[in-house]
Write a protein that holds these residues in place. Sequence first.
Motif, short mmCIF file in Angstrom:
data_model
loop_
_atom_site.label_atom_id
_atom_site.label_comp_id
_atom_site.label_asym_id
_atom_site.label_seq_id
_atom_site.Cartn_x
_atom_site.Cartn_y
_atom_site.Cartn_z
N ALA A 143 -12.97 21.81 -81.92
CA ALA A 143 -12.41 20.92 -82.94
C ALA A 143 -12.53 21.55 -84.33
O ALA A 143 -11.60 21.45 -85.15
N LEU A 144 -13.64 22.22 -84.60
CA LEU A 144 -13.78 22.94 -85.87
C LEU A 144 -12.77 24.09 -85.95
O LEU A 144 -12.28 24.41 -87.04
N GLY A 145 -12.47 24.69 -84.81
CA GLY A 145 -11.45 25.74 -84.79
C GLY A 145 -10.07 25.20 -85.10
O GLY A 145 -9.29 25.84 -85.81
N VAL A 146 -9.76 24.03 -84.60
CA VAL A 146 -8.47 23.40 -84.92
C VAL A 146 -8.41 23.08 -86.41
O VAL A 146 -7.37 23.26 -87.05
N TRP A 147 -9.52 22.66 -86.98
CA TRP A 147 -9.59 22.43 -88.42
C TRP A 147 -9.34 23.73 -89.19
O TRP A 147 -8.63 23.75 -90.19
N ALA A 148 -9.89 24.84 -88.70
CA ALA A 148 -9.69 26.14 -89.35
C ALA A 148 -8.23 26.58 -89.26
O ALA A 148 -7.72 27.25 -90.16
N VAL A 149 -7.54 26.22 -88.18
CA VAL A 149 -6.12 26.55 -88.07
C VAL A 149 -5.30 25.67 -89.02
O VAL A 149 -4.39 26.15 -89.70
N ALA A 150 -5.65 24.38 -89.10
CA ALA A 150 -4.90 23.46 -89.94
C ALA A 150 -5.07 23.77 -91.43
O ALA A 150 -4.12 23.66 -92.20
N GLN A 151 -6.26 24.16 -91.82
CA GLN A 151 -6.54 24.50 -93.22
C GLN A 151 -6.53 26.01 -93.37
O GLN A 151 -7.57 26.66 -93.33
N LYS A 152 -5.36 26.58 -93.53
CA LYS A 152 -5.20 28.03 -93.52
C LYS A 152 -5.93 28.76 -94.64
O LYS A 152 -6.26 29.92 -94.51
N ASP A 153 -6.19 28.09 -95.75
CA ASP A 153 -6.85 28.73 -96.88
C ASP A 153 -8.29 28.29 -97.06
O ASP A 153 -8.96 28.75 -97.98
N SER A 154 -8.77 27.42 -96.21
CA SER A 154 -10.11 26.87 -96.39
C SER A 154 -11.17 27.83 -95.90
O SER A 154 -11.19 28.23 -94.73
N LEU A 155 -12.04 28.19 -96.81
CA LEU A 155 -13.17 29.04 -96.46
C LEU A 155 -14.24 28.24 -95.72
O LEU A 155 -14.92 28.76 -94.84
N ASP A 156 -14.35 26.95 -96.06
CA ASP A 156 -15.33 26.09 -95.38
C ASP A 156 -15.01 25.92 -93.90
O ASP A 156 -15.89 25.97 -93.06
N ALA A 157 -13.73 25.72 -93.60
CA ALA A 157 -13.34 25.49 -92.20
C ALA A 157 -13.64 26.70 -91.34
O ALA A 157 -14.21 26.58 -90.26
N ILE A 158 -13.28 27.89 -91.81
CA ILE A 158 -13.49 29.08 -90.99
C ILE A 158 -14.98 29.44 -90.91
O ILE A 158 -15.45 29.90 -89.87
N SER A 159 -15.73 29.18 -91.98
CA SER A 159 -17.16 29.48 -91.92
C SER A 159 -17.90 28.50 -91.01
O SER A 159 -18.83 28.89 -90.31
N MET A 160 -17.47 27.23 -91.01
CA MET A 160 -18.07 26.27 -90.08
C MET A 160 -17.76 26.63 -88.63
O MET A 160 -18.61 26.52 -87.76
N PHE A 161 -16.53 27.07 -88.39
CA PHE A 161 -16.14 27.47 -87.05
C PHE A 161 -16.96 28.68 -86.60
O PHE A 161 -17.49 28.72 -85.49
N LEU A 162 -17.09 29.67 -87.48
CA LEU A 162 -17.86 30.87 -87.14
C LEU A 162 -19.33 30.53 -86.91
O LEU A 162 -19.93 30.97 -85.92
N GLY A 163 -19.92 29.74 -87.79
CA GLY A 163 -21.33 29.39 -87.64
C GLY A 163 -21.61 28.59 -86.38
O GLY A 163 -22.59 28.84 -85.67
N SER A 164 -20.74 27.65 -86.08
CA SER A 164 -20.96 26.84 -84.88
C SER A 164 -20.72 27.64 -83.61
O SER A 164 -21.39 27.42 -82.60
N LEU A 165 -19.80 28.59 -83.65
CA LEU A 165 -19.58 29.44 -82.48
C LEU A 165 -20.80 30.33 -82.22
O LEU A 165 -21.19 30.55 -81.07
N ILE A 166 -21.42 30.80 -83.28
CA ILE A 166 -22.66 31.60 -83.14
C ILE A 166 -23.77 30.73 -82.54
O ILE A 166 -24.51 31.18 -81.66
N ILE A 167 -23.88 29.50 -83.00
CA ILE A 167 -24.92 28.60 -82.47
C ILE A 167 -24.68 28.29 -81.00
O ILE A 167 -25.62 28.24 -80.20
#
Length: 158
Positions: A39-63
């Motif tokens: 779901a965070l990944g879908v948010w990162a796709v929807a918000q193409k310029d958001s640094l928060d969305a992609i960093s949340m996706f990356l951090g949660s994937l690492i976890i």
Amino acid sequence: MDQPTLNLKMIILIHWVLTIWGCLVFGGPYAWANFTVLALGVWAVAQKDSLDAISMFLGSLIITILLDIIHISIFYPRVGLLDSGRFGAAMAILSLLLKPFSCFLIYQIYIQRGGGGIIYPSPGFQNQSTAYQTIDSTEAPTDFYAGVEGKGHTSQGY
């Protein structure tokens, strides 16, 4: 459609399919953790310029790499595993093995979106100039009463 968005969509699609198949054996916390990350990944796709969305996706994937290791090692059924169970477990393990590569690709997208590099800083990250002026500005403040002598203002001395 630009290349980073396409890569991100493919990463999400692959992990979505592998998570669904992994849920044949591992449910509950495994499904919640992985579908939340997707779901965070879908948010990162929807918000193409958001640094928060992609960093949340990356951090949660690492976890979830750590969480998947723990979940698979604890809840792997040792006896009575049918072929569908073996297939589900194999897909969960394959998803776990692909996650570091996915993290590398998502990190590259994070850098392209302007994020400061964790390993190496992105070019021009510290030299960004904006219209924002900090409180601790080194510029001299403008005198509010300068040039108002002829406008009827008198300064009062105390």
